[in-house]
Design a protein around this motif. Structure first.
Motif, PDB file in Angstrom:
ATOM      1  N   LEU A  15      53.713   0.747  42.583  1.00  0.00           N
ATOM      2  CA  LEU A  15      53.950   1.897  44.061  1.00  0.00           C
ATOM      3  C   LEU A  15      53.256   1.066  45.248  1.00  0.00           C
ATOM      4  O   LEU A  15      52.468   0.626  45.094  1.00  0.00           O
ATOM      5  N   ASP A  16      54.240   1.475  46.324  1.00  0.00           N
ATOM      6  CA  ASP A  16      53.904   1.315  47.458  1.00  0.00           C
ATOM      7  C   ASP A  16      53.601   2.525  47.869  1.00  0.00           C
ATOM      8  O   ASP A  16      54.197   3.312  47.975  1.00  0.00           O
ATOM      9  N   ALA A  17      52.158   3.047  48.375  1.00  0.00           N
ATOM     10  CA  ALA A  17      51.331   3.967  49.292  1.00  0.00           C
ATOM     11  C   ALA A  17      51.353   4.217  50.325  1.00  0.00           C
ATOM     12  O   ALA A  17      51.326   3.250  50.750  1.00  0.00           O
ATOM     13  N   VAL A  18      52.302   4.826  50.668  1.00  0.00           N
ATOM     14  CA  VAL A  18      52.815   5.848  52.364  1.00  0.00           C
ATOM     15  C   VAL A  18      51.641   7.055  52.733  1.00  0.00           C
ATOM     16  O   VAL A  18      51.453   7.629  52.198  1.00  0.00           O
ATOM     17  N   PRO A  19      50.972   6.315  53.568  1.00  0.00           N
ATOM     18  CA  PRO A  19      50.038   7.592  54.624  1.00  0.00           C
ATOM     19  C   PRO A  19      51.184   8.864  54.416  1.00  0.00           C
ATOM     20  O   PRO A  19      52.359   8.080  55.719  1.00  0.00           O
ATOM     21  N   SER A  20      51.230   9.625  55.011  1.00  0.00           N
ATOM     22  CA  SER A  20      51.645  11.403  55.962  1.00  0.00           C
ATOM     23  C   SER A  20      50.142  11.830  56.398  1.00  0.00           C
ATOM     24  O   SER A  20      49.251  12.021  55.381  1.00  0.00           O
TER      25      SER A  20
ATOM     26  N   LEU B 178      58.099   7.940  34.463  1.00  0.00           N
ATOM     27  CA  LEU B 178      57.217   7.181  33.600  1.00  0.00           C
ATOM     28  C   LEU B 178      55.864   7.118  34.554  1.00  0.00           C
ATOM     29  O   LEU B 178      55.085   7.502  34.204  1.00  0.00           O
ATOM     30  N   ALA B 179      56.126   6.828  35.228  1.00  0.00           N
ATOM     31  CA  ALA B 179      55.127   6.217  37.058  1.00  0.00           C
ATOM     32  C   ALA B 179      54.431   8.146  37.007  1.00  0.00           C
ATOM     33  O   ALA B 179      53.610   7.891  37.266  1.00  0.00           O
ATOM     34  N   ALA B 180      55.769   9.085  37.446  1.00  0.00           N
ATOM     35  CA  ALA B 180      55.578  10.495  37.687  1.00  0.00           C
ATOM     36  C   ALA B 180      54.576  10.856  36.691  1.00  0.00           C
ATOM     37  O   ALA B 180      53.693  11.807  36.985  1.00  0.00           O
TER      38      ALA B 180
ATOM     39  N   ALA C 285      62.550   5.760  44.254  1.00  0.00           N
ATOM     40  CA  ALA C 285      62.529   6.732  43.585  1.00  0.00           C
ATOM     41  C   ALA C 285      60.641   7.165  44.521  1.00  0.00           C
ATOM     42  O   ALA C 285      59.688   6.332  44.734  1.00  0.00           O
ATOM     43  N   ILE C 286      59.936   8.286  45.198  1.00  0.00           N
ATOM     44  CA  ILE C 286      59.091   8.850  45.590  1.00  0.00           C
ATOM     45  C   ILE C 286      58.264  10.095  44.861  1.00  0.00           C
ATOM     46  O   ILE C 286      58.818  10.411  44.347  1.00  0.00           O
ATOM     47  N   ILE C 287      56.744   9.362  44.687  1.00  0.00           N
ATOM     48  CA  ILE C 287      56.607  10.549  43.678  1.00  0.00           C
ATOM     49  C   ILE C 287      55.354  11.022  45.277  1.00  0.00           C
ATOM     50  O   ILE C 287      54.930  10.186  45.821  1.00  0.00           O
TER      51      ILE C 287
ATOM     52  N   GLY D  48      53.901   7.735  47.096  1.00  0.00           N
ATOM     53  CA  GLY D  48      54.077   6.929  46.478  1.00  0.00           C
ATOM     54  C   GLY D  48      55.847   6.242  46.050  1.00  0.00           C
ATOM     55  O   GLY D  48      56.824   7.090  45.843  1.00  0.00           O
ATOM     56  N   VAL D  49      56.546   5.531  46.622  1.00  0.00           N
ATOM     57  CA  VAL D  49      57.017   5.016  46.556  1.00  0.00           C
ATOM     58  C   VAL D  49      57.223   3.709  44.926  1.00  0.00           C
ATOM     59  O   VAL D  49      57.043   2.692  45.148  1.00  0.00           O
ATOM     60  N   CYS D  50      58.393   4.181  44.908  1.00  0.00           N
ATOM     61  CA  CYS D  50      57.688   3.739  42.995  1.00  0.00           C
ATOM     62  C   CYS D  50      58.340   2.159  43.410  1.00  0.00           C
ATOM     63  O   CYS D  50      60.063   2.069  44.101  1.00  0.00           O
ATOM     64  N   LYS D  51      58.236   1.191  42.428  1.00  0.00           N
ATOM     65  CA  LYS D  51      58.457  -0.174  42.981  1.00  0.00           C
ATOM     66  C   LYS D  51      59.490  -0.470  41.386  1.00  0.00           C
ATOM     67  O   LYS D  51      60.945  -1.088  41.876  1.00  0.00           O
ATOM     68  N   ALA D  52      59.491   0.054  39.916  1.00  0.00           N
ATOM     69  CA  ALA D  52      60.664   0.171  39.362  1.00  0.00           C
ATOM     70  C   ALA D  52      61.724   1.503  39.212  1.00  0.00           C
ATOM     71  O   ALA D  52      60.904   1.680  39.862  1.00  0.00           O
TER      72      ALA D  52
END
Length: 156
Positions: free
Chosen positions: A41-46, A64-66, A18-20, A52-56
């Motif tokens: 989440l892990d925030a990825v620069p672009s 819920l994260a979104a 899941a990616i936000i 954000g790549v959700c950890k759960a």
């Protein structure tokens, strides 16, 4: 007699990724925002903004994260991409509410390669440079990061 779930997405199986997608300029600011809200989440620069790549990914965790991220970024639409049993879905979120479903192909048409690689599982978040995790970031550090980002935005 079998029961029918209220949410049809439960019929599709577990979410594997899941990616936000956000318009937040840098990964550290996205991670700080999520640390304050206790979103893991892990925030990825672009080149098009941090995502954000959700950890759960179990049950309703990505939704819920979104919802939480979209409430924090009030007035700014975000997109939740999910891969579930080989199928990719995309939905728009605004102010904590899920909006329209989007065509994943259109969302990904101009996406950075790293986003696609993470979504399809060709790479892991640990292999990406510049990733910042919200997990373990203290509230104080998160506030400092956001204050620095706000000052930089005012100068720009």
């Amino acid at each position: 007699m079998s029961s029918v779930p209220d949410d049809a997405s439960a019929l599709l199986g577990e979410v594997s990724v899941a990616i936000i997608l956000t318009p937040v300029a840098n990964a550290e600011a996205l991670a700080a925002t999520c640390a304050i809200a206790k979103i893991k989440l892990d925030a990825v620069p672009s080149r098009v903004g941090a995502f954000g790549v959700c950890k759960a990914t179990d049950a309703d965790a990505p939704a819920l994260a979104a919802g939480s991220v979209s409430r924090l970024l009030r007035g700014v639409p975000i997109v939740l991409l999910q891969r579930r049993e080989g199928q990719i879905s995309a939905s728009r979120w605004l102010d904590g509410e899920q909006g329209d479903d989007l065509a994943p192909g259109l969302v990904l048409s101009d996406a950075p390669e790293v986003l696609e690689d993470l979504l399809i599982g060709a790479t892991t978040v640990g292999e990406v440079e510049g990733v910042v995790s919200s997990v373990g970031m203290s509230r104080l550090k998160a506030m400092k990061v956001l204050a620095t980002a706000a000052r930089a935005n005012r100068k720009a």
